[in-house]
Design an enzyme around this catalytic site. Structure first.
Site, PDB file in Angstrom:
ATOM      1  N   GLU A  70     -29.500 -31.595 -50.127  1.00 49.38           N
ATOM      2  CA  GLU A  70     -29.087 -32.922 -50.599  1.00 49.38           C
ATOM      3  C   GLU A  70     -28.012 -32.838 -51.678  1.00 49.38           C
ATOM      4  O   GLU A  70     -27.081 -33.644 -51.703  1.00 49.38           O
ATOM      5  CB  GLU A  70     -30.293 -33.680 -51.166  1.00 49.38           C
ATOM      6  N   ASP A  86     -34.556 -30.826 -49.499  1.00 51.41           N
ATOM      7  CA  ASP A  86     -34.490 -31.851 -50.535  1.00 51.41           C
ATOM      8  C   ASP A  86     -35.206 -31.268 -51.743  1.00 51.41           C
ATOM      9  O   ASP A  86     -36.428 -31.144 -51.738  1.00 51.41           O
ATOM     10  CB  ASP A  86     -35.146 -33.158 -50.076  1.00 51.41           C
ATOM     11  N   ASP A  89     -37.620 -34.664 -53.711  1.00 51.87           N
ATOM     12  CA  ASP A  89     -37.634 -35.927 -52.951  1.00 51.87           C
ATOM     13  C   ASP A  89     -38.503 -36.909 -53.734  1.00 51.87           C
ATOM     14  O   ASP A  89     -39.624 -36.581 -54.116  1.00 51.87           O
ATOM     15  CB  ASP A  89     -38.194 -35.684 -51.550  1.00 51.87           C
ATOM     16  N   THR A  91     -36.701 -38.823 -56.256  1.00 53.36           N
ATOM     17  CA  THR A  91     -35.996 -38.563 -57.521  1.00 53.36           C
ATOM     18  C   THR A  91     -36.220 -39.665 -58.548  1.00 53.36           C
ATOM     19  O   THR A  91     -36.397 -39.388 -59.746  1.00 53.36           O
ATOM     20  CB  THR A  91     -34.483 -38.400 -57.266  1.00 53.36           C
ATOM     21  N   ASP A 219     -34.571 -35.793 -46.166  1.00 52.58           N
ATOM     22  CA  ASP A 219     -35.760 -36.575 -46.516  1.00 52.58           C
ATOM     23  C   ASP A 219     -36.895 -36.344 -45.521  1.00 52.58           C
ATOM     24  O   ASP A 219     -38.065 -36.402 -45.889  1.00 52.58           O
ATOM     25  CB  ASP A 219     -35.430 -38.077 -46.528  1.00 52.58           C
TER      26      ASP A 219
END
Ligand code: LIP
Length: 271
Positions: A70, A86, A89, A91, A219
């Site tokens: 990401e 990620d 994940d 955030t 994701d």
């Protein structure tokens, strides 16, 4: 090719180290490093640091593999494996101190796009919750040593459905309209803020279904494998791959009902 179980063992080892780093940085205080697609789309210094750790570990252990992360982008490899990562994940949850965040790492074969890849190993590690979700293709889905299975119909009470909303306020009206179309199927909804954890919960039967528009490949790469290995269906509408257009996860029957509802077919009743 390296076995799915060996790839999973490496992913677990790295995810645990990365998760502990994320958890430690959270306790020390979180700094927002930048915003991305919208003011609400933040990245923390920890996101970047954790992804660097993961990338370096993978480079050391498997230098010929590809990478798609990401925060640091994509790099093609010469092997048939690409790692889809990620680092944190959820955030926004992480920045606010909400424990619902996870490190998500998946190993995929094939062209590194959700429409063409095959996920072969996936780990979702939620360090603040102390939960490690894992799946190897053909080997089932697990929470620790517990074998996971998606939920079955609850006899008319309706489904517990999770979803999410994009960072761009312009997209919220459409997301809410889609949610309104699914609500006749639901007993209630949950908005927990981390797609990989939502998908892990569908695999564990803690949620009956999850759907969201606007997801990125990192994701869902690991969580989607968890759902499939737990006996669920994962993907986009009408047989499409999961994409920013729409991603759905549920038992096969409920997936089809949600797919119809999202398409505007008014559901008859809650299952
Ligand atoms: C998040 C997803 C979540 C979605 C957020 C965001 P991030 O990923 O896990 O489901 O609703 O908008 O995309 O940005 O925390 O890695």
């Amino acid at each position: 090719m390296t076995s799915a179980s060996d790839l999973l063992a490496l992913a677990v080892d790295i995810a645990c180290e990365a998760g502990e780093l994320a958890h430690r940085r959270r306790s020390e205080g979180v700094a927002i490093a930048a915003t991305k697609s919208a003011l609400a789309d933040i990245v923390t210094e920890a996101d970047r640091e954790v992804e660097l750790l993961i990338r370096h570990r993978l480079q050391e252990e498997r230098p010929d593999d590809g990478f798609l992360g990401e925060e640091s982008g994509a790099e093609r490899g010469t092997s048939e494996i690409t790692w889809v990562v990620d680092p944190i994940d959820g955030t926004v949850n992480y920045a606010y101190g909400i424990p619902n965040y996870a490190v998500s790492i998946a190993a995929v074969t094939g062209d590194p796009h959700p429409a063409t890849w095959t996920a072969v190993a996936g780990v979702v590690f939620a360090p603040a919750l102390g939960e490690l979700f894992t799946a190897a293709r053909g080997g089932g889905a697990h929470l620790g040593h517990q074998v996971l299975a998606v939920s079955q119909p609850h006899g008319g009470a309706g489904a517990l459905v999770a979803t999410g909303f994009g960072y761009d306020p312009e997209t919220h009206a459409g997301d809410l309209a889609r949610l309104a179309r699914v609500m006749p199927l639901a007993r209630d909804i949950r908005r927990m803020g981390a797609a990989s954890v939502d998908l892990s919960y569908v695999a564990a039967g803690r949620l009956d279904a999850y759907f969201e528009r606007g997801l990125h490949p990192w994701d869902h790469a690991a969580g989607g494998l968890l759902v499939e290995e737990a006996g669920g269906r994962f993907g986009g509408p009408d047989g499409a791959a999961p994409s920013a257009t729409m991603t759905i996860a549920a038992s096969p029957d409920l997936f089809a009902a949600i797919e119809r509802a999202l398409a505007g077919d008014v559901p008859a009743s809650a299952e």
